[in-house]
Design a protein around this motif. Structure first.
Motif, PDB file in Angstrom:
ATOM      1  N   SER A  55      -2.390   6.429  19.041  1.00 54.42           N
ATOM      2  CA  SER A  55      -2.428   7.853  19.353  1.00 54.42           C
ATOM      3  C   SER A  55      -1.022   8.385  19.606  1.00 54.42           C
ATOM      4  O   SER A  55      -0.247   7.802  20.364  1.00 54.42           O
ATOM      5  CB  SER A  55      -3.299   8.094  20.597  1.00 54.42           C
ATOM      6  OG  SER A  55      -3.288   9.454  20.963  1.00 54.42           O
TER       7      SER A  55
ATOM      8  N   ASP B  89       0.660  10.841  21.409  1.00 54.58           N
ATOM      9  CA  ASP B  89       0.741  11.855  22.458  1.00 54.58           C
ATOM     10  C   ASP B  89       2.206  12.253  22.620  1.00 54.58           C
ATOM     11  O   ASP B  89       3.077  11.818  21.863  1.00 54.58           O
ATOM     12  CB  ASP B  89       0.134  11.337  23.765  1.00 54.58           C
ATOM     13  CG  ASP B  89       0.815  10.066  24.276  1.00 54.58           C
ATOM     14  OD1 ASP B  89       1.905   9.709  23.764  1.00 54.58           O
ATOM     15  OD2 ASP B  89       0.247   9.421  25.177  1.00 54.58           O
ATOM     16  N   TRP B  90       2.494  13.096  23.609  1.00 49.56           N
ATOM     17  CA  TRP B  90       3.870  13.582  23.747  1.00 49.56           C
ATOM     18  C   TRP B  90       4.840  12.456  24.058  1.00 49.56           C
ATOM     19  O   TRP B  90       5.996  12.459  23.598  1.00 49.56           O
ATOM     20  CB  TRP B  90       3.954  14.664  24.834  1.00 49.56           C
ATOM     21  CG  TRP B  90       3.799  14.159  26.244  1.00 49.56           C
ATOM     22  CD1 TRP B  90       2.654  14.082  26.971  1.00 49.56           C
ATOM     23  CD2 TRP B  90       4.843  13.661  27.097  1.00 49.56           C
ATOM     24  NE1 TRP B  90       2.910  13.561  28.226  1.00 49.56           N
ATOM     25  CE2 TRP B  90       4.238  13.296  28.327  1.00 49.56           C
ATOM     26  CE3 TRP B  90       6.220  13.479  26.951  1.00 49.56           C
ATOM     27  CZ2 TRP B  90       4.961  12.761  29.397  1.00 49.56           C
ATOM     28  CZ3 TRP B  90       6.940  12.948  28.011  1.00 49.56           C
ATOM     29  CH2 TRP B  90       6.310  12.604  29.215  1.00 49.56           C
TER      30      TRP B  90
ATOM     31  N   LEU C 171      -4.869  20.062  21.619  1.00 51.14           N
ATOM     32  CA  LEU C 171      -4.985  18.617  21.637  1.00 51.14           C
ATOM     33  C   LEU C 171      -4.760  18.092  20.223  1.00 51.14           C
ATOM     34  O   LEU C 171      -5.069  18.749  19.236  1.00 51.14           O
ATOM     35  CB  LEU C 171      -6.372  18.197  22.131  1.00 51.14           C
ATOM     36  CG  LEU C 171      -6.698  18.558  23.579  1.00 51.14           C
ATOM     37  CD1 LEU C 171      -8.144  18.166  23.890  1.00 51.14           C
ATOM     38  CD2 LEU C 171      -5.748  17.866  24.547  1.00 51.14           C
TER      39      LEU C 171
ATOM     40  N   TRP D 234       0.643   7.180  32.282  1.00 51.24           N
ATOM     41  CA  TRP D 234      -0.085   6.288  31.363  1.00 51.24           C
ATOM     42  C   TRP D 234      -0.544   5.026  32.072  1.00 51.24           C
ATOM     43  O   TRP D 234      -1.566   4.461  31.737  1.00 51.24           O
ATOM     44  CB  TRP D 234       0.806   5.915  30.174  1.00 51.24           C
ATOM     45  CG  TRP D 234       1.468   7.121  29.617  1.00 51.24           C
ATOM     46  CD1 TRP D 234       0.951   8.022  28.730  1.00 51.24           C
ATOM     47  CD2 TRP D 234       2.762   7.610  29.970  1.00 51.24           C
ATOM     48  NE1 TRP D 234       1.844   9.028  28.497  1.00 51.24           N
ATOM     49  CE2 TRP D 234       2.972   8.804  29.241  1.00 51.24           C
ATOM     50  CE3 TRP D 234       3.767   7.151  30.817  1.00 51.24           C
ATOM     51  CZ2 TRP D 234       4.150   9.538  29.347  1.00 51.24           C
ATOM     52  CZ3 TRP D 234       4.937   7.876  30.920  1.00 51.24           C
ATOM     53  CH2 TRP D 234       5.120   9.060  30.196  1.00 51.24           C
TER      54      TRP D 234
END
Length: 528
Positions: free
Chosen positions: A167, A169-170, A208, A517
């Protein structure tokens, strides 16, 4: 002298995860911790869960660690009341020729260590930076000696994770962006992580994203390791493919290097402290440095329920003493600019077994080389060696790499804990202070992880969390060159720890409070 980087303050809290009669996995990525917790729920013990988590972390944080890296693990066996250490650090290939790493005369290299720069950064980026990997051997040895579940069941979850892709993500996008130029130099790395030579796009401010990086080749490799066992990585067809791809890319790794590699099971260093014990890895890690710091602290008494100016002053003095010796005798040179590029996770189970594992590729994205056959991101362990000759850690063939890892297991009164961290030279200061919080001040795991820390990593500056009281900051500033800074999510001015603690039949897990995370995950059994 005090220099203040930030003026405003903020407060962040993270809850400790607590479970009765169950296990906990604390890791830098929650999905990795979940894989380990699922193994506990399926009947595995802490060692089984650690093996599964190790492979999973290489999927969810591929820039930090993976099968082609190295590290160390501490294991406490409750049935034996005994602690073991497994070291699986990288080695330089036997065919390495020091003459292939000539000094450029252009000053200091710009990555983790301020070595003299090598022509073309051959010790840092590309296949010439790849050392013999140890992580798979380390997990294989842990399984052979202590595993209770089938090997396939422990590795297959990571393969399944990889088949779903990574994934973006930022944070992933930011990490990839920071290494785009180097990743672009390797065709398979560019194909894997970049989009048309650029870092991947992510969602807008309020949207998203389901963007994922394809890791199918890695998934297939992990499944081969699951099906054929750990030695497939070192002696089977997979080993031959890895060696061929590395050599095609210009490296000197050989099949003999792979076949001869063995992880090491040993007794740990055992340090008596405050009526308890602290167990750390032996040589070629920071374990002996932690033991030295604890011995220095043992001659002082601290008052109160949390560290004060006397304790923080003692931490810095002990760290300065041990880093002076480490840099002189162990050959490891400091550069506190280095980013955290390692991962750590800790596990405890319902039986009281504990494991602390720190594993790494060394730099972020390691050598920035992804092998076309296996899809594995390779380490750059050669960077651990000083390219200048005549020093304790000078580059040479068939030589063990000196690591900063420091997983630790401690016992004090009726509590036992397993802790460790990522963050290069920042690891040792963090583990020292967490150990002191738990053993000198009897702090809870939650409070210990929230306690403000200082960092001294061998340079000339003490870094102070600006949330410490002005009196403590002033006291440190009277004796040391200091800078205050904020504890943030990125970049990390301090190490990124993860730990578990057991008291009676209660297990707890905690991770760095600023990491969005990292998390601890408790096992969940049907009906529990």
């Amino acid at each position: 002298m005090i220099r203040d980087n930030f003026s405003n303050m903020q407060s962040v809290r993270k809850n400790v995860v607590t479970v009765e009669n169950g296990g906990v996995v604390a890791a830098q990525h929650k999905h990795g911790a979940q894989v380990g917790a699922d193994i506990l729920a399926a009947g595995g013990d802490a060692i089984d869960a650690a093996i599964a988590t190790s492979f999973a972390m290489g999927v969810v944080e591929p820039w930090m660690s993976g099968p082609a890296g190295g590290g160390a693990m501490m294991i406490y066996r409750a049935d034996e009341d005994r602690t073991y250490c497994i070291t699986f650090g990288m080695r330089s290939p036997a065919g390495l020729d020091v003459a292939d790493y000539p000094l450029s005369g252009e000053g200091v290299a710009g990555d983790l260590f301020p070595w003299a720069r090598v022509v073309g950064d051959r010790n840092q980026i590309g296949a010439t930076a790849i050392a013999v990997p140890g992580t798979v051997a380390g997990m294989g040895l842990a399984f052979d000696r202590f595993g209770t579940m089938p090997w396939r069941d422990l590795v297959s979850p990571a393969a399944k994770l990889a088949s779903g892709g990574l994934s973006v993500d930022w944070y992933a996008a930011l990490i990839i962006a920071s290494s785009t130029r180097e990743l672009a130099k390797n065709p398979t790395a560019a194909e894997t992580f970049l989009e048309d030579g650029h870092w991947p796009t992510i969602a807008g401010w309020t949207a998203l994203s389901d963007k994922r990086i394809n890791l199918d080749r890695m998934a297939a490799t992990l499944q081969r390791i699951a099906d054929k066992g750990a030695r497939e990585f070192y002696e089977g067809d997979l080993a031959a493919e890895i060696v061929a791809d590395v050599r095609d890319a210009g490296g000197c790794l050989s099949l003999d290097d792979m076949k001869s590699y063995q992880a090491i099971l040993s007794d740990p260093l055992a340090t008596s402290y405050r009526g308890g014990m602290v167990y750390t890895p032996p040589a070629m890690t920071a374990g002996e440095n932690l033991a030295e710091c604890l011995e220095i602290l043992s001659h002082q008494d601290f008052e109160g329920t949390s560290p004060g100016a006397d304790a923080y002053g003692a931490y810095v003095d002990a760290l300065k003493t041990t880093y002076k010796r480490r840099l002189r005798d162990m050959g490891d040179v400091d550069d506190s600019r280095a980013p955290a590029c390692t991962t750590h996770f800790s596990v405890t189970d319902r039986h009281g077994n504990m494991v602390a594992v720190t594993q790494t590729l060394l730099s972020i994205f390691g050598s920035k080389v992804v092998l076309p056959g296996s899809g594995l991101l390779m380490n750059n362990g050669i960077l651990w060696f000083d390219p200048e000759p005549g020093r304790p850690n000078s580059l040479a063939p068939d030589k063990r790499c000196l690591m900063n890892v420091c997983p630790a297991i401690g016992q004090h009164k009726d509590r036992r804990f397993a802790i460790g961290a990522s963050g290069g030279r920042k690891i040792l200061p963090a583990i020292l202070q967490l150990t002191s919080c738990l053993m000198d001040f009897d702090m809870t795991l939650e409070d210990a992880f929230h306690q403000a820390r200082v960092d001294f990593s061998g340079g000339d500056t003490v870094i102070i969390d600006q949330s410490l009281s002005p009196d403590i900051v002033a006291a440190l500033g009277e004796r040391h060159r200091c800078v205050t800074t904020r504890r943030t999510a990125f970049p990390y001015a301090f190490a990124c720890p993860a730990g578990v603690l057991r008291q009676g039949n209660i297990n707890q897990g905690m991770t760095e409070i600023m990491s969005p995370w990292g998390d601890a995950v408790a096992e969940h059994r049907d009906g529990s």
